[in-house]
Design a protein around this motif. Structure first.
Motif, PDB file in Angstrom:
ATOM      1  N   ASP A   1      88.591-102.647  -2.555  1.00  0.00           N
ATOM      2  CA  ASP A   1      88.384-101.755  -3.698  1.00  0.00           C
ATOM      3  C   ASP A   1      89.742-101.290  -4.205  1.00  0.00           C
ATOM      4  O   ASP A   1      90.716-101.205  -3.433  1.00  0.00           O
ATOM      5  N   VAL A   2      89.820-100.985  -5.501  1.00  0.00           N
ATOM      6  CA  VAL A   2      91.101-100.628  -6.124  1.00  0.00           C
ATOM      7  C   VAL A   2      90.964 -99.325  -6.903  1.00  0.00           C
ATOM      8  O   VAL A   2      90.050 -99.165  -7.715  1.00  0.00           O
ATOM      9  N   LEU A   3      91.886 -98.400  -6.631  1.00  0.00           N
ATOM     10  CA  LEU A   3      92.002 -97.161  -7.398  1.00  0.00           C
ATOM     11  C   LEU A   3      93.357 -97.203  -8.084  1.00  0.00           C
ATOM     12  O   LEU A   3      94.385 -97.223  -7.417  1.00  0.00           O
ATOM     13  N   VAL A   4      93.353 -97.264  -9.409  1.00  0.00           N
ATOM     14  CA  VAL A   4      94.605 -97.354 -10.161  1.00  0.00           C
ATOM     15  C   VAL A   4      95.238 -95.977 -10.287  1.00  0.00           C
ATOM     16  O   VAL A   4      94.575 -94.996 -10.636  1.00  0.00           O
ATOM     17  N   ILE A   5      96.541 -95.901  -9.982  1.00  0.00           N
ATOM     18  CA  ILE A   5      97.321 -94.680 -10.192  1.00  0.00           C
ATOM     19  C   ILE A   5      98.506 -95.067 -11.063  1.00  0.00           C
ATOM     20  O   ILE A   5      99.343 -95.866 -10.651  1.00  0.00           O
ATOM     21  N   SER A   6      98.581 -94.531 -12.263  1.00  0.00           N
ATOM     22  CA  SER A   6      99.605 -95.002 -13.188  1.00  0.00           C
ATOM     23  C   SER A   6      99.908 -93.968 -14.262  1.00  0.00           C
ATOM     24  O   SER A   6      99.069 -93.108 -14.572  1.00  0.00           O
ATOM     25  N   ALA A   7     101.106 -94.066 -14.806  1.00  0.00           N
ATOM     26  CA  ALA A   7     101.475 -93.233 -15.948  1.00  0.00           C
ATOM     27  C   ALA A   7     101.010 -93.861 -17.256  1.00  0.00           C
ATOM     28  O   ALA A   7     101.105 -93.241 -18.320  1.00  0.00           O
ATOM     29  N   ALA A   8     100.493 -95.086 -17.197  1.00  0.00           N
ATOM     30  CA  ALA A   8     100.034 -95.788 -18.403  1.00  0.00           C
ATOM     31  C   ALA A   8      98.800 -95.106 -18.976  1.00  0.00           C
ATOM     32  O   ALA A   8      97.799 -94.934 -18.282  1.00  0.00           O
ATOM     33  N   ARG A   9      98.867 -94.733 -20.246  1.00  0.00           N
ATOM     34  CA  ARG A   9      97.775 -94.020 -20.896  1.00  0.00           C
ATOM     35  C   ARG A   9      97.130 -94.814 -22.034  1.00  0.00           C
ATOM     36  O   ARG A   9      96.203 -94.333 -22.678  1.00  0.00           O
ATOM     37  N   GLU A  10      97.621 -96.016 -22.285  1.00  0.00           N
ATOM     38  CA  GLU A  10      97.096 -96.788 -23.402  1.00  0.00           C
ATOM     39  C   GLU A  10      95.615 -97.117 -23.170  1.00  0.00           C
ATOM     40  O   GLU A  10      95.214 -97.522 -22.076  1.00  0.00           O
ATOM     41  N   VAL A  11      94.832 -96.950 -24.220  1.00  0.00           N
ATOM     42  CA  VAL A  11      93.389 -97.175 -24.107  1.00  0.00           C
ATOM     43  C   VAL A  11      93.099 -98.617 -23.681  1.00  0.00           C
ATOM     44  O   VAL A  11      92.214 -98.866 -22.855  1.00  0.00           O
ATOM     45  N   ASP A  12      93.833 -99.570 -24.235  1.00  0.00           N
ATOM     46  CA  ASP A  12      93.611-100.970 -23.877  1.00  0.00           C
ATOM     47  C   ASP A  12      93.873-101.218 -22.387  1.00  0.00           C
ATOM     48  O   ASP A  12      93.183-102.013 -21.744  1.00  0.00           O
ATOM     49  N   THR A  13      94.865-100.526 -21.844  1.00  0.00           N
ATOM     50  CA  THR A  13      95.171-100.660 -20.415  1.00  0.00           C
ATOM     51  C   THR A  13      94.032-100.112 -19.566  1.00  0.00           C
ATOM     52  O   THR A  13      93.615-100.724 -18.573  1.00  0.00           O
ATOM     53  N   VAL A  14      93.520 -98.948 -19.956  1.00  0.00           N
ATOM     54  CA  VAL A  14      92.404 -98.348 -19.217  1.00  0.00           C
ATOM     55  C   VAL A  14      91.178 -99.260 -19.288  1.00  0.00           C
ATOM     56  O   VAL A  14      90.493 -99.491 -18.282  1.00  0.00           O
ATOM     57  N   ARG A  15      90.905 -99.811 -20.477  1.00  0.00           N
ATOM     58  CA  ARG A  15      89.758-100.711 -20.631  1.00  0.00           C
ATOM     59  C   ARG A  15      89.904-101.946 -19.750  1.00  0.00           C
ATOM     60  O   ARG A  15      88.946-102.381 -19.104  1.00  0.00           O
ATOM     61  N   LYS A  16      91.099-102.504 -19.714  1.00  0.00           N
ATOM     62  CA  LYS A  16      91.323-103.693 -18.897  1.00  0.00           C
ATOM     63  C   LYS A  16      91.125-103.368 -17.422  1.00  0.00           C
ATOM     64  O   LYS A  16      90.556-104.173 -16.667  1.00  0.00           O
ATOM     65  N   ALA A  17      91.570-102.192 -17.010  1.00  0.00           N
ATOM     66  CA  ALA A  17      91.397-101.779 -15.623  1.00  0.00           C
ATOM     67  C   ALA A  17      89.911-101.638 -15.288  1.00  0.00           C
ATOM     68  O   ALA A  17      89.453-102.086 -14.228  1.00  0.00           O
ATOM     69  N   LEU A  18      89.159-101.037 -16.187  1.00  0.00           N
ATOM     70  CA  LEU A  18      87.722-100.871 -15.957  1.00  0.00           C
ATOM     71  C   LEU A  18      87.021-102.222 -15.861  1.00  0.00           C
ATOM     72  O   LEU A  18      86.144-102.421 -15.013  1.00  0.00           O
ATOM     73  N   ARG A  19      87.420-103.153 -16.720  1.00  0.00           N
ATOM     74  CA  ARG A  19      86.819-104.485 -16.671  1.00  0.00           C
ATOM     75  C   ARG A  19      87.177-105.224 -15.394  1.00  0.00           C
ATOM     76  O   ARG A  19      86.466-106.132 -14.972  1.00  0.00           O
ATOM     77  N   GLY A  20      88.288-104.810 -14.778  1.00  0.00           N
ATOM     78  CA  GLY A  20      88.703-105.436 -13.530  1.00  0.00           C
ATOM     79  C   GLY A  20      87.958-104.924 -12.317  1.00  0.00           C
ATOM     80  O   GLY A  20      88.168-105.417 -11.213  1.00  0.00           O
ATOM     81  N   GLY A  21      87.094-103.924 -12.511  1.00  0.00           N
ATOM     82  CA  GLY A  21      86.270-103.448 -11.408  1.00  0.00           C
ATOM     83  C   GLY A  21      86.943-102.426 -10.517  1.00  0.00           C
ATOM     84  O   GLY A  21      86.782-102.452  -9.298  1.00  0.00           O
ATOM     85  N   ILE A  22      87.689-101.497 -11.119  1.00  0.00           N
ATOM     86  CA  ILE A  22      88.322-100.446 -10.323  1.00  0.00           C
ATOM     87  C   ILE A  22      87.311 -99.343  -9.998  1.00  0.00           C
ATOM     88  O   ILE A  22      86.278 -99.218 -10.657  1.00  0.00           O
TER      89      ILE A  22
END
Length: 225
Positions: free
Chosen positions: A77-98
């Motif tokens: 399982d993956v929990l992303v911790i990042s300073a990245a706030r771009e909506v596209d980045t968040v969407r890609k992370a969600l699609r990756g199954g975080i």
């Protein structure tokens, strides 16, 4: 015990996050990696349950790295911790199954809240039964809509099951209890225990007593008759 691998390019940040995790009951840090290549090696070697994954690594994008990590640890399982706030980045992370996306900087209580939700929802779903009910699935996605006394919604990240355990601990106590004492009994964090206790206090179910000593007075909670 849930095994956690920290993947972050900043050595000091990784150390701080490790301290947060080690203070969260039920979790242990098994290692840290500061590059994408090292993350793959350590994931294969350590087989952690959960990776705290930064997106900006010197040799890889964390989101592109996720599928490589799961190739060597399929149950990861993956929990992303990042300073990245771009909506596209968040969407890609969600699609990756975080399991969650936590934006830096964050506090110990912010991380503990996500970890405790992961432990109760994701790990509970794996271990509790062979067939999931809708309520089990809702809990994983944070849609359990838990309500406490008089139908008032519980604080974010709280569950009715844990609320009942807190109440039971108070009923069985010979006197008042502190948030730390409740946390030790339930195997949760002090921050989480205090959240439930303050909820019950707001509902008028508890009496709060202040114990004075060195430093700030300690809040102690007694269930009203």
């Amino acid at each position: 015990m849930i095994k956690v691998l920290i993947v972050d390019d900043d050595f000091m940040v990784a150390k701080v996050h490790a301290g947060f995790i080690q203070r969260t009951p039920g979790f242990t840090v098994v290692g840290a990696a500061h590059t994408g290549a090292r993350a793959v090696t350590e994931t294969a070697r350590l087989q952690p349950d959960l990776v705290l994954l930064d997106i900006h690594l010197p040799d890889a994008n964390g989101l592109d790295l996720m599928h490589r990590l799961r190739e060597v640890a399929p149950e990861l399982d993956v929990l992303v911790i990042s300073a990245a706030r771009e909506v596209d980045t968040v969407r890609k992370a969600l699609r990756g199954g975080i399991v969650h996306y936590l934006i830096k900087p964050f506090s110990q209580s912010d991380l503990q809240e996500r970890l405790e939700h992961y432990r109760s929802a994701y790990q509970g779903l794996d271990a509790s039964k062979d067939v999931a009910e809708q309520a089990d699935v809702n809990r994983v996605f944070g849609l359990d809509g838990a309500a406490g006394k008089d139908g008032r919604p519980l604080p974010k990240g709280c569950s009715i099951e844990t609320l009942k355990l807190v109440e039971a601990a108070l009923k069985e106590a010979d006197g008042d209890l502190s948030a730390n004492e409740v946390a030790v009994q339930l195997g949760t964090s002090r921050v989480s225990a205090r959240r439930y206790l303050e909820y019950l206090n707001d509902e008028g179910a508890l009496e709060v007593r202040l114990k004075y000593g060195v430093g700030r007075p300690e809040r102690r909670y007694l269930l009203k008759a």
